[in-house]
Design a protein around this motif. Structure first.
Motif, PDB file in Angstrom:
ATOM      1  N   ASN A 117       0.815  -1.205   0.000  1.00 26.04           N
ATOM      2  CA  ASN A 117       0.000   0.000   0.000  1.00 26.04           C
ATOM      3  C   ASN A 117       0.858   1.268   0.000  1.00 26.04           C
ATOM      4  OD1 ASN A 117      -2.498   1.621   0.418  1.00 26.04           O
ATOM      5  ND2 ASN A 117      -1.440   2.130   2.328  1.00 26.04           N
ATOM      6  N   HIS A 118       1.971   1.204   0.705  1.00 26.96           N
ATOM      7  CA  HIS A 118       2.802   2.404   0.845  1.00 26.96           C
ATOM      8  C   HIS A 118       4.273   2.012   0.957  1.00 26.96           C
ATOM      9  CE1 HIS A 118       1.253   1.181   4.906  1.00 26.96           C
ATOM     10  NE2 HIS A 118       2.540   1.188   5.193  1.00 26.96           N
ATOM     11  N   CYS A 119       5.131   3.023   0.883  1.00 25.57           N
ATOM     12  CA  CYS A 119       6.549   2.783   1.161  1.00 25.57           C
ATOM     13  C   CYS A 119       6.959   3.807   2.218  1.00 25.57           C
ATOM     14  CB  CYS A 119       7.396   2.907  -0.112  1.00 25.57           C
ATOM     15  SG  CYS A 119       7.372   4.528  -0.888  1.00 25.57           S
ATOM     16  N   GLY A 120       8.207   3.816   2.596  1.00 24.36           N
ATOM     17  CA  GLY A 120       8.703   4.826   3.530  1.00 24.36           C
ATOM     18  C   GLY A 120       9.025   6.108   2.772  1.00 24.36           C
ATOM     19  N   SER A 121       8.874   7.240   3.438  1.00 25.37           N
ATOM     20  CA  SER A 121       9.131   8.513   2.751  1.00 25.37           C
ATOM     21  C   SER A 121      10.611   8.699   2.404  1.00 25.37           C
ATOM     22  CB  SER A 121       8.635   9.692   3.591  1.00 25.37           C
ATOM     23  OG  SER A 121       9.202   9.622   4.886  1.00 25.37           O
ATOM     24  N   LYS A 122      11.477   7.846   2.952  1.00 23.66           N
ATOM     25  CA  LYS A 122      12.898   7.913   2.584  1.00 23.66           C
ATOM     26  C   LYS A 122      13.266   6.841   1.555  1.00 23.66           C
ATOM     27  CE  LYS A 122      14.144  11.190   5.491  1.00 23.66           C
ATOM     28  NZ  LYS A 122      14.545  12.505   4.973  1.00 23.66           N
ATOM     29  N   MET A 160     -10.068   6.783   1.063  1.00 21.00           N
ATOM     30  CA  MET A 160      -9.702   5.506   1.702  1.00 21.00           C
ATOM     31  C   MET A 160      -8.463   4.914   1.027  1.00 21.00           C
ATOM     32  SD  MET A 160      -9.858   2.771   3.541  1.00 21.00           S
ATOM     33  CE  MET A 160      -9.109   1.161   3.262  1.00 21.00           C
ATOM     34  N   SER A 161      -8.489   4.818  -0.307  1.00 19.22           N
ATOM     35  CA  SER A 161      -7.392   4.096  -0.952  1.00 19.22           C
ATOM     36  C   SER A 161      -6.255   4.984  -1.442  1.00 19.22           C
ATOM     37  CB  SER A 161      -7.916   3.209  -2.085  1.00 19.22           C
ATOM     38  OG  SER A 161      -8.690   3.967  -2.960  1.00 19.22           O
ATOM     39  N   HIS A 162      -6.507   6.291  -1.644  1.00 18.03           N
ATOM     40  CA  HIS A 162      -5.423   7.166  -2.130  1.00 18.03           C
ATOM     41  C   HIS A 162      -4.771   7.993  -1.015  1.00 18.03           C
ATOM     42  CE1 HIS A 162      -7.070   7.285  -6.548  1.00 18.03           C
ATOM     43  NE2 HIS A 162      -7.051   6.072  -6.035  1.00 18.03           N
ATOM     44  N   LEU A 177       9.851 -19.009   0.892  1.00 23.74           N
ATOM     45  CA  LEU A 177       8.893 -18.624   1.924  1.00 23.74           C
ATOM     46  C   LEU A 177       7.792 -19.666   2.093  1.00 23.74           C
ATOM     47  CD1 LEU A 177       8.381 -14.844   1.009  1.00 23.74           C
ATOM     48  CD2 LEU A 177       9.950 -15.827   2.700  1.00 23.74           C
ATOM     49  N   GLY A 178       7.211 -19.674   3.290  1.00 21.78           N
ATOM     50  CA  GLY A 178       6.073 -20.542   3.581  1.00 21.78           C
ATOM     51  C   GLY A 178       4.760 -19.773   3.633  1.00 21.78           C
ATOM     52  N   GLY A 179       4.800 -18.504   3.252  1.00 22.55           N
ATOM     53  CA  GLY A 179       3.585 -17.707   3.239  1.00 22.55           C
ATOM     54  C   GLY A 179       3.906 -16.225   3.203  1.00 22.55           C
ATOM     55  N   ILE A 180       2.878 -15.442   2.889  1.00 20.52           N
ATOM     56  CA  ILE A 180       2.992 -13.983   2.917  1.00 20.52           C
ATOM     57  C   ILE A 180       1.859 -13.452   3.786  1.00 20.52           C
ATOM     58  CG2 ILE A 180       2.680 -11.856   1.558  1.00 20.52           C
ATOM     59  CD1 ILE A 180       3.998 -13.326  -0.809  1.00 20.52           C
ATOM     60  N   ARG A 181       2.180 -12.455   4.593  1.00 20.50           N
ATOM     61  CA  ARG A 181       1.148 -11.688   5.271  1.00 20.50           C
ATOM     62  C   ARG A 181       1.180 -10.329   4.596  1.00 20.50           C
ATOM     63  NH1 ARG A 181       1.022  -6.569   8.225  1.00 20.50           N
ATOM     64  NH2 ARG A 181      -0.788  -6.624   9.573  1.00 20.50           N
ATOM     65  N   MET A 182       0.042  -9.936   3.984  1.00 19.00           N
ATOM     66  CA  MET A 182       0.006  -8.656   3.281  1.00 19.00           C
ATOM     67  C   MET A 182      -0.611  -7.600   4.176  1.00 19.00           C
ATOM     68  SD  MET A 182       0.631  -6.563   0.903  1.00 19.00           S
ATOM     69  CE  MET A 182       1.486  -7.627  -0.253  1.00 19.00           C
ATOM     70  N   ASP A 183       0.193  -6.580   4.450  1.00 21.59           N
ATOM     71  CA  ASP A 183      -0.238  -5.477   5.309  1.00 21.59           C
ATOM     72  C   ASP A 183      -1.336  -4.656   4.623  1.00 21.59           C
ATOM     73  OD1 ASP A 183       0.331  -3.768   7.672  1.00 21.59           O
ATOM     74  OD2 ASP A 183       0.888  -2.290   6.154  1.00 21.59           O
ATOM     75  N   THR A 184      -2.170  -4.005   5.401  1.00 19.97           N
ATOM     76  CA  THR A 184      -3.158  -3.021   4.908  1.00 19.97           C
ATOM     77  C   THR A 184      -3.802  -3.435   3.585  1.00 19.97           C
ATOM     78  OG1 THR A 184      -1.213  -1.773   4.130  1.00 19.97           O
ATOM     79  CG2 THR A 184      -2.300  -0.935   6.067  1.00 19.97           C
ATOM     80  N   TYR A 185      -4.275  -4.669   3.533  1.00 16.56           N
ATOM     81  CA  TYR A 185      -4.801  -5.218   2.271  1.00 16.56           C
ATOM     82  C   TYR A 185      -5.890  -4.338   1.648  1.00 16.56           C
ATOM     83  CZ  TYR A 185      -6.124  -8.818  -1.081  1.00 16.56           C
ATOM     84  OH  TYR A 185      -6.378  -9.508  -2.242  1.00 16.56           O
ATOM     85  N   PRO A 186      -6.855  -3.834   2.434  1.00 14.01           N
ATOM     86  CA  PRO A 186      -7.938  -3.057   1.807  1.00 14.01           C
ATOM     87  C   PRO A 186      -7.506  -1.697   1.267  1.00 14.01           C
ATOM     88  CG  PRO A 186      -8.612  -3.907   3.959  1.00 14.01           C
ATOM     89  CD  PRO A 186      -7.123  -4.063   3.871  1.00 14.01           C
ATOM     90  N   PHE A 231       0.495 -22.288  -2.300  1.00 15.09           N
ATOM     91  CA  PHE A 231       1.000 -21.251  -1.400  1.00 15.09           C
ATOM     92  C   PHE A 231      -0.162 -20.681  -0.582  1.00 15.09           C
ATOM     93  CE2 PHE A 231       3.156 -17.118  -0.552  1.00 15.09           C
ATOM     94  CZ  PHE A 231       4.352 -17.633  -0.098  1.00 15.09           C
ATOM     95  N   ASN A 232       0.136 -19.879   0.417  1.00 20.48           N
ATOM     96  CA  ASN A 232      -0.942 -19.174   1.114  1.00 20.48           C
ATOM     97  C   ASN A 232      -0.534 -17.749   1.469  1.00 20.48           C
ATOM     98  OD1 ASN A 232      -3.515 -18.867   2.028  1.00 20.48           O
ATOM     99  ND2 ASN A 232      -3.219 -19.953   3.956  1.00 20.48           N
ATOM    100  N   ILE A 233      -1.516 -16.876   1.352  1.00 20.84           N
ATOM    101  CA  ILE A 233      -1.343 -15.462   1.678  1.00 20.84           C
ATOM    102  C   ILE A 233      -2.435 -15.094   2.671  1.00 20.84           C
ATOM    103  CG2 ILE A 233      -1.520 -13.095   0.775  1.00 20.84           C
ATOM    104  CD1 ILE A 233      -0.714 -14.257  -1.987  1.00 20.84           C
ATOM    105  N   VAL A 234      -2.052 -14.401   3.737  1.00 24.64           N
ATOM    106  CA  VAL A 234      -3.083 -13.852   4.622  1.00 24.64           C
ATOM    107  C   VAL A 234      -3.114 -12.336   4.441  1.00 24.64           C
ATOM    108  CG1 VAL A 234      -1.460 -14.034   6.597  1.00 24.64           C
ATOM    109  CG2 VAL A 234      -3.879 -13.515   7.012  1.00 24.64           C
ATOM    110  N   GLY A 235      -4.289 -11.833   4.116  1.00 27.78           N
ATOM    111  CA  GLY A 235      -4.466 -10.397   3.945  1.00 27.78           C
ATOM    112  C   GLY A 235      -4.915  -9.773   5.260  1.00 27.78           C
ATOM    113  N   GLU A 236      -4.201  -8.718   5.666  1.00 29.21           N
ATOM    114  CA  GLU A 236      -4.646  -8.009   6.867  1.00 29.21           C
ATOM    115  C   GLU A 236      -5.876  -7.180   6.504  1.00 29.21           C
ATOM    116  OE1 GLU A 236      -3.316  -4.621  10.110  1.00 29.21           O
ATOM    117  OE2 GLU A 236      -2.872  -4.391   7.999  1.00 29.21           O
ATOM    118  N   ALA A 237      -7.037  -7.668   6.936  1.00 28.19           N
ATOM    119  CA  ALA A 237      -8.280  -6.936   6.699  1.00 28.19           C
ATOM    120  C   ALA A 237      -8.794  -6.525   8.073  1.00 28.19           C
ATOM    121  CB  ALA A 237      -9.280  -7.832   5.973  1.00 28.19           C
ATOM    122  N   TRP A 238      -8.356  -5.363   8.512  1.00 30.65           N
ATOM    123  CA  TRP A 238      -8.677  -4.914   9.875  1.00 30.65           C
ATOM    124  C   TRP A 238     -10.004  -4.167   9.834  1.00 30.65           C
ATOM    125  CZ3 TRP A 238      -4.762  -1.799  13.413  1.00 30.65           C
ATOM    126  CH2 TRP A 238      -5.317  -1.682  14.694  1.00 30.65           C
TER     127      TRP A 238
END
Ligand code: CA
Length: 612
Positions: free
Chosen positions: A237-242, A284-286, A320-329, A350-357
């Motif tokens: 979703n984002h990167c660091g400002s540096k 929300m998304s931008h 890898l044995g999986g990915i956890r994707m941050d801030t999926y929505p 494979f399996n991916i878990v999306g962080e859907a908070w």
């Protein structure tokens, strides 16, 4: 005079050096399912140059220019017959070759079909690498990194690293967890708060204060040899400002940009709300996640390719044995569908878990396979984070029982599982790095805590523990995020409490740790508790009873959430008990005939094992 000369030479280099400063991905493999690769080249005025590659099996399909002449994208087709090895990418200024870049195509270590991701048979352990264990004090401070270690600062870097995790793999095995979700380890060269890892400044480089890329690969391999899968935490979703892009963006639309700083509204509900305004959806998304976290525009096809390839590169490179994707929505959802599907094309198991908070079942379920999304390409996202069940479990044991409160919260939440395309693969948890620790939420009440842990490790889903949660580590969000992320006792030389060596841990925490281990042992030994069908009964008078059955064996979990002993009449549960002849309470030696009644102590969750 000498200074002017040096400056002049420097300037000459800056202006005229055609040396490719970066080509990403840094290498690739022969024999991938998708035979296309897009290289992003960053070099001063590279757009003026012609690209030539002469290597059998590698075809330059297209070269793309950007708004910024310092970037090129090179589309390659790599035939499956291509010989493993290195080839040159030649850059020509008219007829003169001005630069050559050596690019490597590696041999794949294994066929993709063999790469199994985490699943219901696993128990995940989430840890924050800066806060778990300092295995190498020499890397605490690195000259090129802006933030230095300061263990006295709760929001600073404390020195934990990959070596610290590697050193303690046996701790996880002995505890009984089989997958580690490690908060992001990629470079965060940020001036402050760099410890949490969510402001990535280089997507292809492990932060030097955690170790090297090779250290990461070695840690994954060592973990694998002990049957522990590593789940990489990724952020699209984002990167660091540096991030180095920010010094010289490939194009203006690489990021979502606003006239003045605009924050996301953090309202994921707007994405599927039929009444939502386009404005709310856009914010929300931008909107940016934070000042330090610019929002990436995945609608830019080059950025989209960059991120997809980056994830595949890490899976293939680090096994890898999986990915956890941050801030999926928060990322573009069409892109996320395309990304998930690209990963599953390469790695079907494979399996991916999306962080859907999100707060509710319906809002969360939206992201699992996009069941409700009006999309031409539904996602294969199997697994989402089950926040609604986390909130229910955090309420249940603190509340007075009623039609909707107390254990009814568990029943009401799980009864909505029909909305999920596959609730069994939800990642379930009582706590994580962003919310109150469960022990604090139940005011360190051991009885309530045991009920929560029993629920977590016996209900449906893929359970996740948060480091320290196995022994009731406290922490309240109200005291700041750092309070949720304190150093693991024993992870630093000289720690007065050392969990690894069972030194000075207070007695109640030792009991808690022992309890967690025994529950994990039970779950790991019994497929019925991993994949067995869940049948639950409507809660009454403060009790809640459910079964997990695989046909051959079943477990009955009976909770008494009240303050009086319950003599539970089992005839109510005849439907689930019928196939079985014998029963024993967890902890007892021998089985006996199924009785008419069982006794449930106040504030308890009792596990019964049933056999034929
Ligand atoms: Ca260190």
């Amino acid at each position: 005079m000498k200074k002017i000369l040096v400056l002049g030479i420097l300037l000459f280099h800056l202006l005229y050096s055609a040396e490719a400063q970066k080509v990403e991905p840094p290498f690739w493999w022969v024999g991938m399912e998708n035979n296309e690769l897009q290289l992003l080249v960053y070099s001063k005025d590279v757009a003026r140059l012609k690209v030539k590659i002469d290597y059998p099996g590698v075809e330059v399909k297209k070269v793309h220019k950007f708004d910024n002449p310092n970037y090129l994208a090179i589309d390659l087709i790599i035939s499956s017959e291509t010989k493993v090895g290195s080839f040159n990418i030649d850059f020509f200024n008219s007829t003169k070759k001005v630069h050559q870049y050596k690019y490597e195509l590696k041999k794949r270590a294994k066929k993709s079909a063999n790469r199994k991701g985490f699943g219901q048979e696993d128990v995940i352990y989430l840890l924050m690498p800066d806060r778990f264990s300092n295995g190498d004090p020499k890397n605490d401070n690195v000259d090129a990194m802006l933030e230095k270690a300061n263990r006295a600062n709760p929001d600073g870097r404390h020195g934990g690293d990959l070596q610290g995790i590697s050193n303690h793999l046996d701790y996880f095995s002995q505890l009984g967890v089989s997958a580690l979700w490690i908060n992001p380890v990629l470079e965060n060269n940020m001036p402050a708060y760099s410890y949490h890892g969510y402001a990535i400044t280089d997507f292809y480089k492990v932060d030097a204060r955690f170790g090297s890329n090779q250290d990461y690969v070695d840690m994954v391999a060592k973990a694998k040899s002990k049957n522990i899968k590593i789940i990489m935490d990724m952020v699209f979703n984002h990167c660091g400002s540096k991030h180095w892009w920010l010094n010289d963006l490939p194009s203006n639309d690489w990021l979502h940009q606003f006239d003045e700083f605009t924050r996301s509204n953090y309202r994921g509900e707007a994405l599927m709300d039929p009444h939502a305004s386009e404005y709310d959806k856009m914010i929300m998304s931008h909107g940016w996640f934070d000042h330090s976290m610019p929002d990436l525009n995945q609608k830019n096809p080059f950025l989209a390719n960059y991120l997809i390839q980056n994830s595949i590169w890490w899976i293939e490179y680090a096994d890898l044995g999986g990915i956890r994707m941050d801030t999926y929505p928060y990322a573009d959802q069409e892109f996320m569908n395309a990304w998930v599907n690209a990963v599953y094309t390469e790695y079907p198991d494979f399996n991916i878990v999306g962080e859907a908070w999100l707060q509710t079942v319906a809002h969360t379920a939206y992201f699992q396979n996009n069941t409700f999304a009006n999309t031409k390409a539904p996602s294969k996202l199997n697994t989402v984070t089950d926040f609604p069940l986390c909130y229910a479990a955090n309420d249940a044991f603190n509340q007075q029982d009623s039609w909707t409160n107390g254990v009814a919260r568990l029943y009401m939440t799980l009864s909505q599982d029909f909305v999920y395309s596959n609730a069994d693969s939800n990642v379930i948890f009582l706590e994580n790095h962003d919310i109150d620790r469960f022990a604090s939420n139940v005011a360190n009440d051991m009885a309530k805590w045991k009920m929560g842990m029993t629920f977590l490790l016996t209900t449906r889903g893929i359970p996740m523990l948060y480091y320290g949660g196995e022994f009731m580590m406290p922490g309240k969000k109200g005291e700041g995020d750092a309070a949720l992320r304190i150093d693991f006792p024993g992870g630093w030389q000289g720690d007065s409490i050392d969990v690894f060596n069972n030194k000075n841990l207070p007695e109640n925490q030792q009991l808690a740790l022992h309890f967690t281990k025994s529950l994990l042992e039970l779950r790991n030994a019994n497929p019925a508790l991993q994949t067995g069908k869940l049948t639950h009964y409507i809660p009454k008078d403060g009790y809640y009873v459910y079964f997990r059955s695989d046909g051959n064996k079943a477990f009955m979990i009976a909770m008494n959430n009240g303050e009086e002993v319950i003599d539970l009449d089992l005839s109510e549960f005849a439907e689930s008990l019928k196939p079985f002849l014998s029963i024993r309470k967890f902890g007892e030696e021998s089985f006996s005939e199924i009785p008419q009644e069982v006794q449930l102590p106040i504030k308890s969750a009792v596990i019964f094992e049933l056999i034929k």
